[in-house]
Scaffold this motif. Structure first.
Motif, PDB file in Angstrom:
ATOM      1  N   TYR B 127       0.914  -1.479  -0.137  1.00 57.98           N
ATOM      2  CA  TYR B 127      -0.043   0.028  -0.006  1.00 57.98           C
ATOM      3  C   TYR B 127       0.867   1.116   0.268  1.00 57.98           C
ATOM      4  O   TYR B 127       0.449   2.174  -0.698  1.00 57.98           O
ATOM      5  N   LEU B 130       2.694   2.047  -3.429  1.00 61.88           N
ATOM      6  CA  LEU B 130       1.325   2.489  -4.469  1.00 61.88           C
ATOM      7  C   LEU B 130       1.277   4.015  -4.036  1.00 61.88           C
ATOM      8  O   LEU B 130       1.123   4.764  -4.818  1.00 61.88           O
ATOM      9  N   SER B 144      -5.599   4.815  -3.294  1.00 60.51           N
ATOM     10  CA  SER B 144      -5.130   4.349  -2.036  1.00 60.51           C
ATOM     11  C   SER B 144      -6.409   3.655  -1.122  1.00 60.51           C
ATOM     12  O   SER B 144      -6.211   2.701  -0.686  1.00 60.51           O
ATOM     13  N   TYR B 147      -7.524   0.619  -3.001  1.00 60.31           N
ATOM     14  CA  TYR B 147      -6.511  -0.508  -2.428  1.00 60.31           C
ATOM     15  C   TYR B 147      -6.625  -1.135  -1.100  1.00 60.31           C
ATOM     16  O   TYR B 147      -6.805  -2.253  -0.555  1.00 60.31           O
TER      17      TYR B 147
END
Lengths: 64, 225
Positions: B127, B130, B144, B147
């Motif tokens: 995470y 990303l 975010s 995810y």
């Protein structure tokens, strides 16, 4: 201390170390933010044409 | 009005967790099967449940972001996942210590519970990759959030894995018949769990306050530049 007790101690110590580590990182972060804020206060004062007063700015940051 | 929630949570965490760990170490009876090493249960399981709670909280905040489009939920979701990852590291460390003393090995790849928790942990570790590979803004916040929501699916899978497994060495303590332990052990466990949740809440509040302050200082710097 027996073998089992040593492992129990290690597990509890891991929690303590993690919290302490987080606290140290957070203390550094707060110190950096205080420093940056003092710089910005000084910059704002200079822009306004007022005489820089680092002591006053530092005292304000320290008193937060 | 001054916000006293953070200090109150920190004091509560100190008192409750301190009491819980004291009960676990000096009051709860020793397990007849595992002996003294079973006392790791009182930190390992509450830490694991707290990590799940943090990831769940992060997903809830992510859902709120997607629902309301309020930017503050992005930072709240990120902070919750940050805390969940810290507790995730602690789950792996305390679990490995318990595995070593109970099973004689630090890790077992054949255990679904362990592997699924590792997958969950690595998923949330990715995470951050990303998040920091994209420029700040609504696009990053949305990516975010999506995810974080995908990751929450892994939580019940990880939690139930042990019950789905047929051949396991990881102990099952909580069954449909209730907790398989003495009442005093369960009481100590509940106090430890409450303390750990309070600790996570206190750390979350402090971390969030720090991140908000950081963002405001950055805004101020840009305004004065």
């Amino acid at each position: 201390m027996s073998g089992g007790e040593a492992y129990v101690f290690a597990a509890y110590l891991a929690l303590f170390v993690a919290v302490l580590g987080w606290l140290v990182i957070h203390a550094f972060k707060i110190a950096r933010l205080s420093r940056e804020l003092a710089e910005l206060v000084e910059l704002a004062r200079r822009r306004d044409g007022k005489a820089p007063a680092p002591d006053a700015a530092e005292a304000r940051v320290a008193g937060q | 009005m001054r916000n006293n929630l953070g200090p109150a949570l920190a004091v509560g965490a100190l008192l409750v967790l301190g009491t819980g760990l004291g009960l676990a170490l000096f009051w709860a009876p020793e397990d007849a099967d595992q002996g003294v090493s079973q006392r790791i249960f009182y930190v390992h399981v509450p830490i694991a449940l707290t990590a799940y709670a943090c990831f769940g909280w992060g997903a809830w905040k992510a859902l709120r972001l997607l629902w309301t489009r309020e930017a503050r939920y992005d930072l709240e979701s990120y902070t919750a996942i940050h805390m969940g990852t810290i507790f995730g590291v602690l789950v792996l460390v305390t679990g490995s210590i318990w595995a070593k003393v109970s099973w004689g090995i630090w890790w077992s790849w054949s255990e679904r519970q362990l592997v699924l928790f590792l997958v969950l942990f690595l998923f949330y570790s990715a995470y951050f990759m990303l998040r920091y590979s994209t420029d700040p803004g609504p696009r990053r916040a949305n990516m975010s959030a999506v995810y974080a929501l995908f990751g929450v699916v892994l939580i019940p899978v990880s939690f139930l894995a042990i019950r789905l497994a047929e051949n396991f060495i990881h102990p099952v303590v909580f069954t449909r018949e209730g907790p398989q332990m003495a009442g005093s052990m369960f009481f100590a466990f509940c106090v430890c769990l409450a303390g750990m949740l309070l600790l996570a809440a206190a750390l979350y509040q402090a971390e969030l306050a720090g991140k908000r302050l950081d963002a405001r200082v950055r805004e101020l710097r840009e305004a004065l530049a």
